[in-house]
Design a protein around this motif. Sequence first.
Motif: not given
Length: 225
Positions: A110-137
């Motif tokens: 859960v902690a990793s998912a929260v961190v990953r989603l927060g970083l995604y929203t802050a840095y990866d939104t709109g890009h065609e790639h992301t860092e770290g395994v997607q929470t959905t995956l």
Amino acid sequence: MQPRFVGRLGVADAVTTANAALGFLAVVTAPSNPRLAARIVLVAAIADGLDGVVARRLGSTPAGKHLDSLADVASFGVAPACIVVAATGNTWQAGAPVGIGALVVGAGFVASAVVRLGLYTAYDTGHEHTEGVQTTLAATLLAAGVLAGVEQPTVIVGAAGVLAVLMVSTIEYPDLLVRDALAMGVVQAGAVVAPAALAGAFPKALLGWAGAYLVFAPRFYWRAA
């Protein structure tokens, strides 16, 4: 007096909110029926993909990306962690090592998912790639594994631990092409509607497909674009 969201949220946001509600249903269901909870998580994954399609067709709102991350915490963070704990028979109550381990790993997931989603929203939104395994995956892999017949608690807990680490890694994962996302959605739907059909063909196919993306996408999937 109208609710505050009237006129501020769109159709895509409604789908995202449904995703969050599905996460709650999966959490409540997991202790008594992990397989049903796994199916609900896959429905949430379909909804997660659908809200993106709706947003592209009908437009998005400023709140959309924030709602998406909040919903994903419930459906792809908390719900899978509850399934992991339930897969051990909730033996943490008796002090069994595997049960305690499931609690620890679940909390880390859960902690990793929260961190990953927060970083995604802050840095990866709109890009065609992301860092770290997607929470959905990560959630799809755990849910598909349960539906495919993986029952060994140590395997499930171990897989959740590995996925928790990968979610906060710097490994770059490309976004799925639309055709591949649609194809995976069809397999996910099959795993939800008929998980036992053809000797569990849909969950097994989903597990293999998602596992192949997990392992090979960072190196080879880029060429598919």
